[in-house]
Design a protein around this motif. Structure first.
Motif, PDB file in Angstrom:
ATOM      1  N   PHE A 277       0.855  -1.175   0.000  1.00  0.00           N
ATOM      2  CA  PHE A 277       0.000   0.000   0.000  1.00  0.00           C
ATOM      3  C   PHE A 277       0.894   1.229   0.000  1.00  0.00           C
ATOM      4  N   CYS A 297      -4.535   1.722  -0.572  1.00  0.00           N
ATOM      5  CA  CYS A 297      -4.382   0.286  -0.804  1.00  0.00           C
ATOM      6  C   CYS A 297      -4.090   0.012  -2.285  1.00  0.00           C
ATOM      7  N   GLN A 302      -8.434  -4.986  -1.662  1.00  0.00           N
ATOM      8  CA  GLN A 302      -7.572  -4.890  -0.480  1.00  0.00           C
ATOM      9  C   GLN A 302      -8.127  -3.857   0.502  1.00  0.00           C
ATOM     10  N   ARG A 303      -8.604  -2.731  -0.021  1.00  0.00           N
ATOM     11  CA  ARG A 303      -9.180  -1.695   0.830  1.00  0.00           C
ATOM     12  C   ARG A 303     -10.413  -2.198   1.577  1.00  0.00           C
ATOM     13  N   LEU A 306      -9.509  -4.634   4.358  1.00  0.00           N
ATOM     14  CA  LEU A 306      -8.981  -4.006   5.567  1.00  0.00           C
ATOM     15  C   LEU A 306     -10.117  -3.416   6.408  1.00  0.00           C
ATOM     16  N   CYS A 348      -9.293   3.086  -3.465  1.00  0.00           N
ATOM     17  CA  CYS A 348      -8.195   2.540  -2.671  1.00  0.00           C
ATOM     18  C   CYS A 348      -7.932   3.213  -1.325  1.00  0.00           C
ATOM     19  N   SER A 370      -4.017  -3.781  11.393  1.00  0.00           N
ATOM     20  CA  SER A 370      -3.822  -3.374   9.994  1.00  0.00           C
ATOM     21  C   SER A 370      -2.543  -3.974   9.426  1.00  0.00           C
ATOM     22  N   PHE A 374      -1.984  -6.747   6.230  1.00  0.00           N
ATOM     23  CA  PHE A 374      -1.188  -6.544   5.020  1.00  0.00           C
ATOM     24  C   PHE A 374      -0.114  -7.625   4.805  1.00  0.00           C
TER      25      PHE A 374
END
Length: 376
Positions: A277, A297, A302-303, A306, A348, A370, A374
């Motif tokens: 990211f 992200c 992916q965003r 999370l 993102c 977080s 990742f």
């Protein structure tokens, strides 16, 4: 939520000042607390004239009236912004021409401006996203070359600077927000900063419903009359009293917020080579007022993952703006250009919990969950 996205901060003086305003016998607008707040900004940042409003949206609508936007005028606006930025000018009949963001940050890309200007262009509206300055020198140069107005949407940008100049004080007009998610708050609230002498007198008239009421109370005219268009843009003394308690603590609030921001940055920077990211970019010409902390992200999946992972732990994080050029209201009006950077940030960006009372333990939990997401 165990850890909310935002939690309004009270200094402890808000209710006392509200009580003082009520006991003074005047709680309608433009009283002592309104004048104290406006004077604070004029003295601290050198703005020529400040007028409190009930929202940044109102301040933007005042700006549109002041520069005399008419049907058919074109206004250049970044697509990655809140709807109020564009809506204020749409209400006056303007055609919105959306500009893309920079590659490395959500602010308007000044390199695109010249190709968007036509003989109908009236103004450029810049948005200082996350309180980080747009590159104002080339923007102002292009505007001056083409006799265009520049309006700064500095909703998020209190106490932030561009090459030593306060944001909101560079363009012809600047607008601020004191919404409960901002650094300095009054629940709802905003302000117009007038930086061009041409607008000083008229701004006050528009602010006072199109009357010269303020001149009357200063003894400059014998009676006040309806002299221009306007609306009820000024807030009550209750809002101004709350705001003044916040302004008195601006430096303390900023110190704490910057500490929280730097903790986020330092912790996520530790991932280095494992980073999938991007971190916020603060250009050399800009300062950071610690309005928000966001991550960019790699993609929408992916965003969203999370946000879901944090929510499962009762932590609220949020995405931000959707590109306005793709909105249901505007999609059919857009000229078809692909604004890829705006679209990328819309897909993102994730904003992490950020508020004055965020404890070290709470922030550590947000960071660790977080980071684990990742690298897992």
């Amino acid at each position: 939520m165990k850890i909310p996205f935002n939690k309004p901060f009270l200094t402890g003086m808000e209710t006392l000042y509200i009580e003082q305003a009520v006991l003074s016998g005047k709680i309608s607008g433009n009283g002592d607390f309104t004048k104290k707040c406006q004077g604070f900004f004029e003295q601290r940042y050198g703005f020529k004239k400040c007028l409190l409003t009930t929202s940044c949206t109102d301040a933007l609508e005042m700006a549109a009236i002041l520069i005399d936007i008419k049907p058919g005028d074109e206004v250049i606006v970044p697509s990655f912004t809140f709807v109020s930025t564009a809506n204020a000018f749409v209400l006056r009949g303007a055609k919105i021409v959306f500009a893309d963001s920079c590659l490395d940050n959500p602010n308007l890309d000044p390199n695109q401006l010249e190709k968007l200007i036509t003989r109908k262009t009236k103004a450029i509206v810049v948005v200082h996203y996350a309180g980080v300055a747009c590159d104002m020198d080339p923007i102002m140069e292009i505007a001056n070359q083409n006799s265009l107005f520049v309006i700064e949407d500095a909703a998020q940008a209190i106490d932030s600077f561009y090459k030593g100049k306060p944001l909101g004080g560079i363009g012809h007009l600047g607008t601020f927000s004191f919404h409960e998610t901002k650094n300095i708050i009054s629940g709802e609230g905003g302000m117009l900063a007038v930086n061009d002498d041409r607008f000083l007198g008229r701004a006050e008239i528009i602010w006072e419903k199109g009357t010269n009421r303020s001149s009357f109370f200063r003894g400059e005219v014998k009676k006040y009359s309806w002299v221009d268009i306007g609306s009820s843009f000024l807030p009550s003394e209750v809002i101004a009293a709350f705001l003044f308690a916040q302004l008195e603590n601006l430096d303390t609030i900023q110190e704490v917020r910057k500490r929280i921001w730097n903790t986020y940055l330092g912790s996520f920077s530790e991932l280095q080579d494992k980073m999938t990211f991007a971190l916020p970019v603060i250009p050399d010409f800009a300062t950071n007022n610690a309005h928000m902390f966001y991550l960019v992200c790699s993609d929408k999946a992916q965003r969203d993952g999370l946000i879901t992972t944090l929510k499962e732990k009762s932590i609220l994080s949020v995405f931000h703006y959707l590109s306005l050029h793709k909105s249901p209201f505007f999609a059919e009006k857009h000229d078809g250009r692909v604004l890829k950077n705006s679209n990328r940030f819309a897909d993102c960006i994730v904003r992490l919990p950020f508020f004055y009372s965020l404890s070290a333990e709470e922030q550590t939990e947000v960071i660790e969950i977080s980071k684990n997401y990742f690298i897992s």
